[in-house]
Design an enzyme around this catalytic site. Structure first.
Site, mmCIF file in Angstrom:
data_model
loop_
_atom_site.group_PDB
_atom_site.id
_atom_site.type_symbol
_atom_site.label_atom_id
_atom_site.label_comp_id
_atom_site.label_asym_id
_atom_site.label_seq_id
_atom_site.Cartn_x
_atom_site.Cartn_y
_atom_site.Cartn_z
ATOM 1 N N LYS A 22 -94.782 13.917 34.686
ATOM 2 C CA LYS A 22 -95.515 12.805 35.298
ATOM 3 C C LYS A 22 -96.887 12.639 34.653
ATOM 4 O O LYS A 22 -97.334 11.533 34.424
ATOM 5 C CB LYS A 22 -95.645 13.056 36.804
ATOM 6 C CG LYS A 22 -95.908 11.795 37.589
ATOM 7 C CD LYS A 22 -95.961 12.064 39.086
ATOM 8 C CE LYS A 22 -94.629 12.441 39.658
ATOM 9 N NZ LYS A 22 -94.722 12.900 41.050
ATOM 10 N N ASN A 30 -85.204 15.100 38.805
ATOM 11 C CA ASN A 30 -84.266 16.199 38.524
ATOM 12 C C ASN A 30 -83.141 16.254 39.547
ATOM 13 O O ASN A 30 -83.389 16.092 40.740
ATOM 14 C CB ASN A 30 -85.013 17.539 38.540
ATOM 15 C CG ASN A 30 -86.006 17.680 37.403
ATOM 16 O OD1 ASN A 30 -86.851 16.811 37.192
ATOM 17 N ND2 ASN A 30 -85.919 18.777 36.673
ATOM 18 N N GLU A 80 -82.211 15.414 33.877
ATOM 19 C CA GLU A 80 -83.419 14.723 34.327
ATOM 20 C C GLU A 80 -83.375 13.257 33.918
ATOM 21 O O GLU A 80 -83.141 12.952 32.760
ATOM 22 C CB GLU A 80 -84.655 15.373 33.701
ATOM 23 C CG GLU A 80 -84.734 16.873 33.912
ATOM 24 C CD GLU A 80 -86.014 17.478 33.355
ATOM 25 O OE1 GLU A 80 -87.012 16.745 33.229
ATOM 26 O OE2 GLU A 80 -86.001 18.674 33.048
ATOM 27 N N ILE A 83 -86.466 6.829 35.037
ATOM 28 C CA ILE A 83 -86.107 5.447 35.337
ATOM 29 C C ILE A 83 -87.180 4.535 34.753
ATOM 30 O O ILE A 83 -88.385 4.786 34.930
ATOM 31 C CB ILE A 83 -85.972 5.231 36.864
ATOM 32 C CG1 ILE A 83 -84.947 6.234 37.435
ATOM 33 C CG2 ILE A 83 -85.549 3.794 37.166
ATOM 34 C CD1 ILE A 83 -84.827 6.214 38.947
ATOM 35 N N TYR A 92 -88.537 12.140 46.075
ATOM 36 C CA TYR A 92 -87.886 13.441 46.268
ATOM 37 C C TYR A 92 -87.022 13.377 47.525
ATOM 38 O O TYR A 92 -87.418 12.772 48.525
ATOM 39 C CB TYR A 92 -88.927 14.551 46.443
ATOM 40 C CG TYR A 92 -89.700 14.881 45.182
ATOM 41 C CD1 TYR A 92 -89.077 15.546 44.128
ATOM 42 C CD2 TYR A 92 -91.041 14.536 45.054
ATOM 43 C CE1 TYR A 92 -89.780 15.858 42.972
ATOM 44 C CE2 TYR A 92 -91.757 14.843 43.899
ATOM 45 C CZ TYR A 92 -91.119 15.500 42.865
ATOM 46 O OH TYR A 92 -91.810 15.808 41.733
ATOM 47 N N PHE A 110 -90.847 19.558 19.091
ATOM 48 C CA PHE A 110 -91.869 18.731 18.462
ATOM 49 C C PHE A 110 -93.110 19.555 18.166
ATOM 50 O O PHE A 110 -93.438 20.494 18.877
ATOM 51 C CB PHE A 110 -92.207 17.541 19.358
ATOM 52 C CG PHE A 110 -91.059 16.574 19.490
ATOM 53 C CD1 PHE A 110 -90.857 15.583 18.534
ATOM 54 C CD2 PHE A 110 -90.164 16.684 20.540
ATOM 55 C CE1 PHE A 110 -89.788 14.706 18.642
ATOM 56 C CE2 PHE A 110 -89.090 15.806 20.653
ATOM 57 C CZ PHE A 110 -88.903 14.816 19.691
HETATM 58 P P1 ADP Z 1 -90.681 17.420 38.735
HETATM 59 O O1 ADP Z 1 -91.008 18.585 37.845
HETATM 60 O O2 ADP Z 1 -90.754 17.752 40.197
HETATM 61 O O3 ADP Z 1 -89.353 16.774 38.363
HETATM 62 P P2 ADP Z 1 -91.976 15.142 37.415
HETATM 63 O O4 ADP Z 1 -93.365 15.182 36.860
HETATM 64 O O5 ADP Z 1 -90.847 15.167 36.426
HETATM 65 O O6 ADP Z 1 -91.845 16.339 38.466
HETATM 66 O O7 ADP Z 1 -91.866 13.863 38.364
HETATM 67 C C1 ADP Z 1 -90.614 13.523 38.891
HETATM 68 C C2 ADP Z 1 -90.707 12.782 40.223
HETATM 69 O O8 ADP Z 1 -91.496 11.594 40.081
HETATM 70 C C3 ADP Z 1 -89.344 12.293 40.662
HETATM 71 O O9 ADP Z 1 -88.635 13.286 41.400
HETATM 72 C C4 ADP Z 1 -89.678 11.082 41.521
HETATM 73 O O10 ADP Z 1 -89.849 11.455 42.879
HETATM 74 C C5 ADP Z 1 -90.999 10.587 40.931
HETATM 75 N N1 ADP Z 1 -90.908 9.356 40.110
HETATM 76 C C6 ADP Z 1 -91.741 8.298 40.225
HETATM 77 N N2 ADP Z 1 -91.443 7.338 39.339
HETATM 78 C C7 ADP Z 1 -90.361 7.775 38.632
HETATM 79 C C8 ADP Z 1 -89.587 7.199 37.565
HETATM 80 N N3 ADP Z 1 -89.862 5.974 37.055
HETATM 81 N N4 ADP Z 1 -88.533 7.923 37.077
HETATM 82 C C9 ADP Z 1 -88.260 9.149 37.587
HETATM 83 N N5 ADP Z 1 -88.960 9.743 38.589
HETATM 84 C C10 ADP Z 1 -90.006 9.078 39.120
HETATM 85 MG MG MG Z 2 -88.838 16.205 36.345
#
Ligand code: ADP
Ligand code: MG
Length: 156
Positions: A22, A30, A80, A83, A92, A110
């Site tokens: 994020k 996930n 993973e 979107i 979540y 990378f």
């Molecule tokens: P984590 O390590 O918990 O997976 P991330 O930094 O990968 O954390 O963030 C994932 C979370 O962000 C998702 O579970 C979802 O709730 C939220 N999220 C918000 N926007 C999106 C997006 N466009 N695609 C995927 N997840 C998103």
């Molecule tokens: Mg994630």
């Protein structure tokens, strides 16, 4: 890599292992270990594209990574989904439905964070182009996304 495609899958979004996706501007939703274990064991790791829908929401383009899960010392896979849409809130615990349509590339290491982000941006552009093709747009309208209780039928 294509043998199992299109691949339909539905499951709960769980907490990942904090790779900081994020923070890079590319959050990845996930799937739980249980959902990942239901995947064909010989499905190739790498980057894929397809369609995704959260709960009963709209269907959006997505890029997906099937990789080795560092949390399990790389003996288990992780799946993973990023979107290609800006959500107002995290989701979540919600049910994510996806159809995986095509393969973009294998996993890579990378040299820098910049190179990683650039590669992901290219993956996203490639996914957008591919998904605009009529044969791929068709799957956006699949009943799978409109019937939450619908049967999951793969390889059809
Ligand atoms: P984590 O390590 O918990 O997976 P991330 O930094 O990968 O954390 O963030 C994932 C979370 O962000 C998702 O579970 C979802 O709730 C939220 N999220 C918000 N926007 C999106 C997006 N466009 N695609 C995927 N997840 C998103
Ligand atoms: Mg994630």
């Amino acid at each position: 890599a294509m043998r199992h495609l299109p691949y339909f899958c539905r499951g709960e979004v769980v907490k990942g292992f904090g790779r900081g996706s994020k923070q890079l501007g590319i959050p990845t939703a996930n799937f739980s270990e249980q959902v990942v274990e239901s995947f064909p064991s010989d499905i190739s790791t790498g980057i894929y594209y397809g369609w995704a829908c959260v709960g009963n929401g709209d269907v959006h383009k997505m890029v997906l990574s099937i990789g080795w899960n560092p949390f399990y010392k790389n003996i288990k896979k992780s799946v993973e989904t990023h979107i290609i849409h800006t959500f107002k809130e995290d989701f979540y615990g919600e049910i994510l439905s996806i159809v995986i349509i095509g393969y973009i590339r294998p996993e890579k290491n990378f040299d820098s964070l910049e190179a990683l982000i650039a590669a992901i941006q290219e993956d996203i552009e490639e996914a957008k182009r591919q998904l605009d093709l009529p044969e791929h747009l068709k799957l956006k309208e699949d009943n799978f996304f409109h019937l939450p209780e619908g049967k999951i039928v793969n390889n059809h």
